[in-house]
Design a protein around this motif. Sequence first.
Motif, short mmCIF file in Angstrom:
data_model
loop_
_atom_site.label_atom_id
_atom_site.label_comp_id
_atom_site.label_asym_id
_atom_site.label_seq_id
_atom_site.Cartn_x
_atom_site.Cartn_y
_atom_site.Cartn_z
N PHE A 88 0.87 -1.17 0.00
CA PHE A 88 0.00 0.00 0.00
C PHE A 88 0.91 1.23 0.00
O PHE A 88 1.49 1.57 1.03
N VAL A 89 1.03 1.84 -1.15
CA VAL A 89 2.02 2.90 -1.37
C VAL A 89 1.35 4.27 -1.29
O VAL A 89 0.48 4.58 -2.11
N PRO A 90 1.76 5.10 -0.32
CA PRO A 90 1.21 6.46 -0.22
C PRO A 90 1.86 7.37 -1.26
O PRO A 90 2.99 7.83 -1.09
N VAL A 91 1.16 7.61 -2.36
CA VAL A 91 1.72 8.34 -3.50
C VAL A 91 2.19 9.73 -3.09
O VAL A 91 3.25 10.18 -3.52
N LYS A 92 1.44 10.40 -2.24
CA LYS A 92 1.84 11.75 -1.79
C LYS A 92 3.17 11.69 -1.04
O LYS A 92 4.04 12.54 -1.24
N GLU A 93 3.35 10.69 -0.21
CA GLU A 93 4.61 10.54 0.53
C GLU A 93 5.77 10.22 -0.41
O GLU A 93 6.89 10.70 -0.22
N VAL A 94 5.51 9.43 -1.43
CA VAL A 94 6.54 9.13 -2.43
C VAL A 94 6.97 10.42 -3.11
O VAL A 94 8.17 10.68 -3.27
N LEU A 95 6.02 11.27 -3.47
CA LEU A 95 6.34 12.55 -4.11
C LEU A 95 7.19 13.41 -3.18
O LEU A 95 8.17 14.03 -3.61
N GLU A 96 6.84 13.45 -1.90
CA GLU A 96 7.63 14.24 -0.94
C GLU A 96 9.07 13.74 -0.85
O GLU A 96 10.01 14.53 -0.83
N LYS A 97 9.25 12.43 -0.84
CA LYS A 97 10.61 11.86 -0.79
C LYS A 97 11.37 12.15 -2.09
O LYS A 97 12.57 12.42 -2.06
N LEU A 98 10.67 12.09 -3.21
CA LEU A 98 11.30 12.43 -4.49
C LEU A 98 11.76 13.89 -4.49
O LEU A 98 12.86 14.20 -4.96
N GLN A 99 10.95 14.77 -3.94
CA GLN A 99 11.33 16.18 -3.87
C GLN A 99 12.54 16.38 -2.95
O GLN A 99 13.40 17.20 -3.23
N GLU A 100 12.60 15.60 -1.86
CA GLU A 100 13.79 15.64 -1.00
C GLU A 100 15.03 15.24 -1.77
O GLU A 100 16.08 15.87 -1.66
N LEU A 101 14.92 14.16 -2.54
CA LEU A 101 16.06 13.70 -3.35
C LEU A 101 16.47 14.75 -4.35
O LEU A 101 17.67 14.99 -4.56
N GLN A 102 15.51 15.40 -4.96
CA GLN A 102 15.82 16.43 -5.95
C GLN A 102 16.52 17.61 -5.28
O GLN A 102 17.48 18.14 -5.83
N LYS A 103 16.06 18.02 -4.12
CA LYS A 103 16.71 19.13 -3.39
C LYS A 103 18.14 18.73 -3.02
O LYS A 103 19.06 19.54 -3.10
N TRP A 104 18.32 17.48 -2.61
CA TRP A 104 19.68 16.99 -2.28
C TRP A 104 20.56 17.12 -3.51
O TRP A 104 21.69 17.60 -3.42
N GLU A 105 20.05 16.71 -4.66
CA GLU A 105 20.81 16.76 -5.90
C GLU A 105 21.19 18.20 -6.24
O GLU A 105 22.32 18.50 -6.59
N GLU A 106 20.22 19.10 -6.12
CA GLU A 106 20.47 20.51 -6.45
C GLU A 106 21.49 21.14 -5.51
O GLU A 106 22.28 21.97 -5.93
N SER A 107 21.50 20.75 -4.26
CA SER A 107 22.44 21.34 -3.30
C SER A 107 23.82 20.71 -3.39
O SER A 107 24.78 21.23 -2.83
N ASN A 108 23.96 19.59 -4.08
CA ASN A 108 25.25 18.91 -4.20
C ASN A 108 25.81 18.92 -5.62
O ASN A 108 26.58 18.06 -5.98
N VAL A 109 25.37 19.89 -6.39
CA VAL A 109 25.86 19.99 -7.78
C VAL A 109 27.20 20.69 -7.81
O VAL A 109 27.52 21.54 -7.09
#
Length: 109
Positions: A88-109
Amino acid sequence: MKSISTYEQWQEVVQREKHLLLIVKTTNCSVCEGLYPQIAALEDEVSIPFYVVNAAEVPELAGQLSLFTAPVVILMLQGKEYARYARFVPVKEVLEKLQELQKWEESNV
């Protein structure tokens, strides 16, 4: 969304990509079929690569990732599991984690 068809291909992807989302489906899984389009829609929200694999077709990957159910959504960061959602996958929570990963990527470029 790109497909994974062998365990070797999965290993190459994990080594190449800084971060990614993997959705694991299986044959004749109605929950998988219902979740897949919801997860696929998130691909437009972030600049993170998405991959899909059928665990029944690549059983070695299922074994190596300790997958005992489907569907499973796994987020990877630098070759390591960052988050896992099963059955049972909470799609909204998946999106939040994806956004965290993207922010991590942007701050480590």
